[in-house]
Design a protein around this motif. Structure first.
Motif, short mmCIF file in Angstrom:
data_model
loop_
_atom_site.label_atom_id
_atom_site.label_comp_id
_atom_site.label_asym_id
_atom_site.label_seq_id
_atom_site.Cartn_x
_atom_site.Cartn_y
_atom_site.Cartn_z
N GLU A 44 -87.55 -43.80 29.10
CA GLU A 44 -88.13 -43.42 30.39
C GLU A 44 -87.14 -43.62 31.53
O GLU A 44 -86.98 -42.74 32.39
CB GLU A 44 -89.40 -44.23 30.65
CG GLU A 44 -90.16 -43.75 31.89
CD GLU A 44 -91.56 -44.32 31.98
OE1 GLU A 44 -92.07 -44.41 33.10
OE2 GLU A 44 -92.14 -44.67 30.93
N GLU B 231 -85.46 -40.66 33.89
CA GLU B 231 -85.56 -40.73 35.35
C GLU B 231 -84.19 -40.57 36.00
O GLU B 231 -84.04 -39.86 37.00
CB GLU B 231 -86.20 -42.06 35.76
CG GLU B 231 -87.70 -42.13 35.47
CD GLU B 231 -88.28 -43.50 35.74
OE1 GLU B 231 -87.49 -44.44 36.00
OE2 GLU B 231 -89.52 -43.65 35.69
N ILE C 90 -93.32 -37.70 33.09
CA ILE C 90 -92.57 -37.65 31.84
C ILE C 90 -93.55 -37.62 30.68
O ILE C 90 -94.41 -38.49 30.57
CB ILE C 90 -91.63 -38.86 31.71
CG1 ILE C 90 -90.62 -38.88 32.88
CG2 ILE C 90 -90.89 -38.84 30.38
CD1 ILE C 90 -89.78 -40.13 32.94
N TYR D 92 -88.57 -34.56 25.28
CA TYR D 92 -89.45 -34.91 26.40
C TYR D 92 -89.43 -33.81 27.45
O TYR D 92 -88.38 -33.20 27.70
CB TYR D 92 -89.00 -36.22 27.05
CG TYR D 92 -89.42 -37.46 26.31
CD1 TYR D 92 -90.53 -38.20 26.70
CD2 TYR D 92 -88.70 -37.90 25.20
CE1 TYR D 92 -90.91 -39.34 26.01
CE2 TYR D 92 -89.07 -39.04 24.51
CZ TYR D 92 -90.18 -39.76 24.93
OH TYR D 92 -90.56 -40.89 24.25
#
Length: 430
Positions: free
Chosen positions: A411, A415, A345, A338
């Motif tokens: 995700e 973060e 993202i 990623y």
């Protein structure tokens, strides 16, 4: 269904190469904007970066909705007979609904008359069917490999549905109920639906006529019976497939019940061109926005061509499904990569590695394998894992790659990692 809408659907179907065998003069473009999947199929191995394979689930890269729009404009300009934009993965479009929706909206602004279609496993179809209609999707393909949950249990490892994981016949029942409910709803609203069926020897082959009869009851326009592709790395990699005569015989057997598709090419998730001529390779290097990649920071050119550059991060994620950070570093066979730029993202690609730990007795003494894994992800700023041994932590640290141990969604994990790395960068700058 209004007469004008029915005529529009009829015209679009006539010009859709997958729904009309005489539409070979028309071209389609598959946009790979949907990397995540919510169903684990025993016949699937979504190897994103393989440019030499032609099968569902394969793509040379993942596009953001904006990139899909930009690429569409280039393709449309060069391929004048382009009539269809399809979303067929490499995961499931409805498991990536926001990306799917945004892509359709952006491309529709550029070309309102283009035909939109998508292929789905159907798990989330009841939840999004109405929104798909509002978006202007006129053709939907649903893969239905059984109408018996017990048979589905042999085909699917698990499903992820509304935050929970289900296996066995329970998973099969949820999946089947949603597939048929979504199929009925769409066809009642005038959407043209094709049903794909993967023919798997010894599991669902004798059951296929029952599938065809059932989906006909639910309004399906046609069925596409396809041979199993024994993909390396999948559960079914060593299972025999059907030959051309067996496949043709099954299609002929089912033809009295429902229209059959005979011209399927089992296309890539980034296919472009006519069914007989995939020209996607000509458009693989269209992106010019990446200037350079350094192992400590990524530099991108701003989309508005001002020349502005921004810092970003790249992460390697140890995940078994593409949904959670849930694998031990030593057990990883594929990393999900990623990129993060300005807090956005974006999935980049998947990378194969050779796992070095197959049990407590085999997790040491594999310097060559650990070196190979680190080399594969050395352009990353960090790696997200469930657990990791002391030795690889030291080796990664020497390469300047930070390690984050956690269990979370991908995700949320990224973060957290970005927040921690940003704090370190700020303290270093000061």
């Amino acid at each position: 269904m209004p007469i004008n809408f029915a005529r529009e659907i009829e015209k679009k179907t006539f010009q859709h190469p997958c729904y009309n065998c005489i539409a070979h003069k028309y071209a389609r473009m598959h946009i790979p904007v949907a990397p995540k999947c919510n169903v684990s199929c025993n016949f699937c191995n979504r190897k994103y970066d393989c440019v030499n394979e032609s099968r569902p689930g394969v793509t040379s890269g993942i596009l953001s909705p904006e990139e899909a729009r930009d690429k569409f404009k280039i393709v449309k300009n060069k391929i004048k007979n382009l009539t269809v934009v399809g979303i067929a993965g490499p995961g499931d479009p409805l498991a990536n609904f926001e990306e799917t929706k945004k892509s359709i909206e952006l491309i529709k602004e550029e070309c309102p008359d283009i035909t939109f279609c998508l292929s789905t496993n159907g798990l989330m179809l009841p939840a999004y069917a109405e929104e798909l209609i509002k978006l202007g999707v006129t053709h939907v393909t649903i893969t239905i490999n059984a109408v018996d949950p017990e048979i589905d249990a042999q085909i699917y490892k698990y499903i992820n549905y509304r935050g929970s994981t289900f296996v066995g016949p329970q998973a099969g029942k949820i999946l089947l109920d949603n597939q048929l409910t979504g199929l009925r709803y769409l066809t009642e609203k005038g959407i043209v639906c094709k049903v794909n069926i993967v023919m798997i020897k010894g599991i669902n082959d004798a059951h296929i006529p029952e599938i065809v009869k059932k989906v006909k009851e639910c309004g399906a326009y046609m069925t596409n019976i396809m041979p199993l592709i024994p993909v390396k790395g999948s559960v079914f990699e060593n299972r025999d497939t059907v030959d051309e005569s067996e496949l043709k015989s099954m299609r002929k057997k089912c033809e009295p019940y429902l229209k059959q598709m005979y011209h399927c090419r089992q296309c890539r998730a980034d296919a472009i061109g006519s069914l007989n001529e995939d020209v996607s390779a000509q458009f693989r290097n269209y992106k010019k926005n990446v200037i350079s990649i350094d192992k400590s920071e990524k530099i991108y050119k701003d989309d508005n061509k001002t020349g502005k550059v921004n810092r970003g991060y790249r992460f390697a994620v140890a995940s078994s499904s593409g949904d959670y950070v849930d694998e031990h570093f030593g057990h990883v066979s594929q990393f999900y990569i990623y990129d993060v730029l300005d807090e956005n993202i974006k999935f980049y690609e998947k990378r194969d590695v050779e796992r070095y730990c197959n049990g407590q007795q085999e997790c040491t003494g594999h310097d060559d394998r650990i070196s190979g894994i680190i080399k594969c992800i050395e352009d990353c700023n960090g790696v997200l894992v469930l657990r990791i041994g002391f030795e690889p932590v030291i080796r990664l640290h020497e390469k300047g790659i930070k390690v984050f141990q956690m269990y979370s969604t991908i995700e949320e994990g990224i973060e957290k990692a970005v927040k921690l790395m940003s704090q370190v960068d700020k303290s270093s700058d000061s």
